[in-house]
Write a protein that holds these residues in place. Sequence first.
Motif, PDB file in Angstrom:
ATOM      1  N   PHE A 165      28.324  77.125 -58.466  1.00 46.22           N
ATOM      2  CA  PHE A 165      27.331  76.195 -57.926  1.00 46.22           C
ATOM      3  C   PHE A 165      28.429  75.154 -57.296  1.00 46.22           C
ATOM      4  CE2 PHE A 165      25.422  77.377 -61.986  1.00 46.22           C
ATOM      5  CZ  PHE A 165      24.102  77.565 -61.442  1.00 46.22           C
ATOM      6  N   THR A 166      29.659  75.562 -56.956  1.00 47.03           N
ATOM      7  CA  THR A 166      30.589  74.774 -56.292  1.00 47.03           C
ATOM      8  C   THR A 166      31.458  75.404 -55.123  1.00 47.03           C
ATOM      9  OG1 THR A 166      32.694  75.069 -57.473  1.00 47.03           O
ATOM     10  CG2 THR A 166      30.843  73.623 -58.201  1.00 47.03           C
ATOM     11  N   PRO A 167      32.036  74.699 -54.206  1.00 46.44           N
ATOM     12  CA  PRO A 167      32.874  75.516 -53.080  1.00 46.44           C
ATOM     13  C   PRO A 167      34.171  75.581 -53.824  1.00 46.44           C
ATOM     14  CG  PRO A 167      31.965  73.361 -52.212  1.00 46.44           C
ATOM     15  CD  PRO A 167      31.547  73.637 -53.969  1.00 46.44           C
ATOM     16  N   ARG A 168      34.210  76.736 -54.568  1.00 47.18           N
ATOM     17  CA  ARG A 168      35.779  77.137 -55.383  1.00 47.18           C
ATOM     18  C   ARG A 168      36.288  78.414 -55.049  1.00 47.18           C
ATOM     19  NH1 ARG A 168      37.469  74.819 -61.094  1.00 47.18           N
ATOM     20  NH2 ARG A 168      39.557  76.287 -61.087  1.00 47.18           N
ATOM     21  N   GLY A 169      36.959  78.796 -53.692  1.00 43.85           N
ATOM     22  CA  GLY A 169      37.336  79.772 -53.258  1.00 43.85           C
ATOM     23  C   GLY A 169      36.462  81.189 -53.684  1.00 43.85           C
ATOM     24  N   THR A 170      37.106  82.153 -53.599  1.00 44.47           N
ATOM     25  CA  THR A 170      36.649  83.680 -53.760  1.00 44.47           C
ATOM     26  C   THR A 170      35.892  83.791 -55.071  1.00 44.47           C
ATOM     27  OG1 THR A 170      38.668  84.586 -53.902  1.00 44.47           O
ATOM     28  CG2 THR A 170      37.415  84.628 -51.679  1.00 44.47           C
ATOM     29  N   TYR A 171      36.719  83.206 -56.156  1.00 43.50           N
ATOM     30  CA  TYR A 171      36.152  83.182 -57.347  1.00 43.50           C
ATOM     31  C   TYR A 171      34.615  82.568 -57.404  1.00 43.50           C
ATOM     32  CZ  TYR A 171      35.488  82.730 -62.438  1.00 43.50           C
ATOM     33  OH  TYR A 171      35.117  82.815 -63.839  1.00 43.50           O
ATOM     34  N   GLY A 172      34.558  81.534 -57.070  1.00 47.27           N
ATOM     35  CA  GLY A 172      33.093  80.719 -56.985  1.00 47.27           C
ATOM     36  C   GLY A 172      32.175  81.617 -56.146  1.00 47.27           C
ATOM     37  N   ALA A 173      32.779  82.161 -54.860  1.00 49.34           N
ATOM     38  CA  ALA A 173      31.784  82.842 -54.240  1.00 49.34           C
ATOM     39  C   ALA A 173      31.185  84.159 -54.892  1.00 49.34           C
ATOM     40  CB  ALA A 173      32.646  83.268 -52.913  1.00 49.34           C
ATOM     41  N   ALA A 174      32.222  85.004 -55.613  1.00 52.49           N
ATOM     42  CA  ALA A 174      31.711  85.753 -56.304  1.00 52.49           C
ATOM     43  C   ALA A 174      30.672  85.724 -57.250  1.00 52.49           C
ATOM     44  CB  ALA A 174      32.881  86.543 -56.881  1.00 52.49           C
ATOM     45  N   LYS A 175      30.979  84.641 -58.055  1.00 54.36           N
ATOM     46  CA  LYS A 175      29.989  83.905 -59.139  1.00 54.36           C
ATOM     47  C   LYS A 175      28.698  83.659 -58.587  1.00 54.36           C
ATOM     48  CE  LYS A 175      32.736  85.009 -62.437  1.00 54.36           C
ATOM     49  NZ  LYS A 175      32.402  86.341 -63.483  1.00 54.36           N
ATOM     50  N   ALA A 176      28.691  83.172 -57.506  1.00 51.67           N
ATOM     51  CA  ALA A 176      27.437  82.450 -56.833  1.00 51.67           C
ATOM     52  C   ALA A 176      26.664  83.657 -56.511  1.00 51.67           C
ATOM     53  CB  ALA A 176      27.734  81.668 -55.583  1.00 51.67           C
ATOM     54  N   ILE A 254      26.394  68.634 -64.839  1.00 56.59           N
ATOM     55  CA  ILE A 254      27.456  68.652 -63.628  1.00 56.59           C
ATOM     56  C   ILE A 254      26.892  69.690 -62.614  1.00 56.59           C
ATOM     57  CG2 ILE A 254      29.448  70.190 -63.091  1.00 56.59           C
ATOM     58  CD1 ILE A 254      30.657  68.744 -65.929  1.00 56.59           C
ATOM     59  N   THR A 255      26.059  70.620 -63.018  1.00 62.08           N
ATOM     60  CA  THR A 255      25.583  71.678 -62.043  1.00 62.08           C
ATOM     61  C   THR A 255      24.330  70.858 -61.438  1.00 62.08           C
ATOM     62  OG1 THR A 255      24.153  72.644 -63.718  1.00 62.08           O
ATOM     63  CG2 THR A 255      26.201  73.665 -63.167  1.00 62.08           C
ATOM     64  N   ALA A 256      23.614  70.058 -61.918  1.00 63.53           N
ATOM     65  CA  ALA A 256      22.581  69.346 -61.294  1.00 63.53           C
ATOM     66  C   ALA A 256      23.314  68.615 -60.077  1.00 63.53           C
ATOM     67  CB  ALA A 256      21.628  68.611 -62.119  1.00 63.53           C
ATOM     68  N   LEU A 257      24.109  67.841 -60.492  1.00 61.05           N
ATOM     69  CA  LEU A 257      24.935  66.768 -59.697  1.00 61.05           C
ATOM     70  C   LEU A 257      25.691  67.650 -58.334  1.00 61.05           C
ATOM     71  CD1 LEU A 257      26.578  64.324 -61.970  1.00 61.05           C
ATOM     72  CD2 LEU A 257      24.805  63.798 -60.624  1.00 61.05           C
ATOM     73  N   ALA A 258      26.078  68.924 -58.548  1.00 63.07           N
ATOM     74  CA  ALA A 258      26.737  69.766 -57.651  1.00 63.07           C
ATOM     75  C   ALA A 258      25.796  70.106 -56.580  1.00 63.07           C
ATOM     76  CB  ALA A 258      27.337  70.936 -58.181  1.00 63.07           C
ATOM     77  N   ARG A 259      24.497  70.224 -56.674  1.00 62.49           N
ATOM     78  CA  ARG A 259      23.675  70.495 -55.831  1.00 62.49           C
ATOM     79  C   ARG A 259      23.170  69.513 -54.900  1.00 62.49           C
ATOM     80  NH1 ARG A 259      20.896  72.771 -60.661  1.00 62.49           N
ATOM     81  NH2 ARG A 259      20.901  75.232 -60.887  1.00 62.49           N
ATOM     82  N   VAL A 260      23.442  68.298 -55.367  1.00 62.75           N
ATOM     83  CA  VAL A 260      23.157  66.928 -54.401  1.00 62.75           C
ATOM     84  C   VAL A 260      24.094  66.319 -53.755  1.00 62.75           C
ATOM     85  CG1 VAL A 260      20.811  67.092 -55.555  1.00 62.75           C
ATOM     86  CG2 VAL A 260      22.781  65.321 -56.594  1.00 62.75           C
ATOM     87  N   ALA A 261      25.382  66.397 -54.515  1.00 63.66           N
ATOM     88  CA  ALA A 261      26.608  65.589 -54.066  1.00 63.66           C
ATOM     89  C   ALA A 261      27.338  66.145 -52.949  1.00 63.66           C
ATOM     90  CB  ALA A 261      27.757  65.528 -55.422  1.00 63.66           C
ATOM     91  N   PRO A 262      27.899  65.040 -52.372  1.00 68.41           N
ATOM     92  CA  PRO A 262      28.613  65.789 -50.852  1.00 68.41           C
ATOM     93  C   PRO A 262      29.503  66.775 -51.179  1.00 68.41           C
ATOM     94  CG  PRO A 262      28.407  63.389 -50.950  1.00 68.41           C
ATOM     95  CD  PRO A 262      28.146  63.869 -52.330  1.00 68.41           C
ATOM     96  N   SER A 263      29.722  68.033 -50.544  1.00 67.23           N
ATOM     97  CA  SER A 263      30.348  69.137 -50.484  1.00 67.23           C
ATOM     98  C   SER A 263      31.732  68.904 -50.596  1.00 67.23           C
ATOM     99  CB  SER A 263      30.016  70.031 -49.407  1.00 67.23           C
ATOM    100  OG  SER A 263      28.857  70.514 -49.574  1.00 67.23           O
TER     101      SER A 263
END
Length: 274
Positions: A165-176, A254-263
Amino acid sequence: MTETVLITGATSGIGAEFARQYAARGDDLVLVARAPGPLDEVARELRGRWGIGIETIAADLLDDEGLGRVLARLRAAAGGGPPTRGPGPVGGRGPGTPGAAPVTVLVNNAGYGLVKPFADNALEDEIRHLRIHVEVPLALAHAALQSMRPRRVGTILTVASVAGFTPRGTYGAAKAAMISFSRWANLTYGPEGIRVTAVCPGFVHTQFHQRMGADKSSVPGPLWLDAALVVREAIRDAAAGKAVSVPSARYKLITALARVAPSPLVARLARRGR
């Protein structure tokens, strides 16, 4: 009904906890991991305690031959009964043998992290990382569906991450990618009796971070979860037909905030714990 549950990465961390909790429910297991020694040890322990049927498949899922054996086991649809129960050698029927009970639950758990940022890693390392987190679980899910759809029953759980749910490199991209796939697949195959769920924990007390050489000290204590909680909520959410399971109220927030907080803010916070 007794399930037959295939779990990848089954000898440690979240995978081992899935094995324990399904064993405690009386379900039969097909345990997959690279190293045969730890695999047999876990199987012996669970079989001795719960008297369940257990098969083991020692396989490197990044190796075509190893992955192929697990795919063959998932495609096995002959309803010849569960693996051998009770005292005796670990294993029961082998992978893909006639009469093997069809897998009714797939847990895609195998994976690892890379501590360096994308451009600092060898491209080969990044491609293998992408394969284990996206290509392999998709291949296993595809094989499982070949057996589950004709019987109109089944569950596919894929261990993703809050990082998806966050901008976190290729690990985050794979999980997304796996979160997105699970949402779509749950909608598509749910009417056929098949539940597909992405399990999205945050920081969990396992060997994951030590193995990737990450610094755990930068993560505040309240952000750490126990694997037992993660798995218990995942099994419950999958049974309820949820496409995404986020364990604990704190990570739901945290995941709810990640959707609306500035990147930029989300990316800065997501870098903690590397």
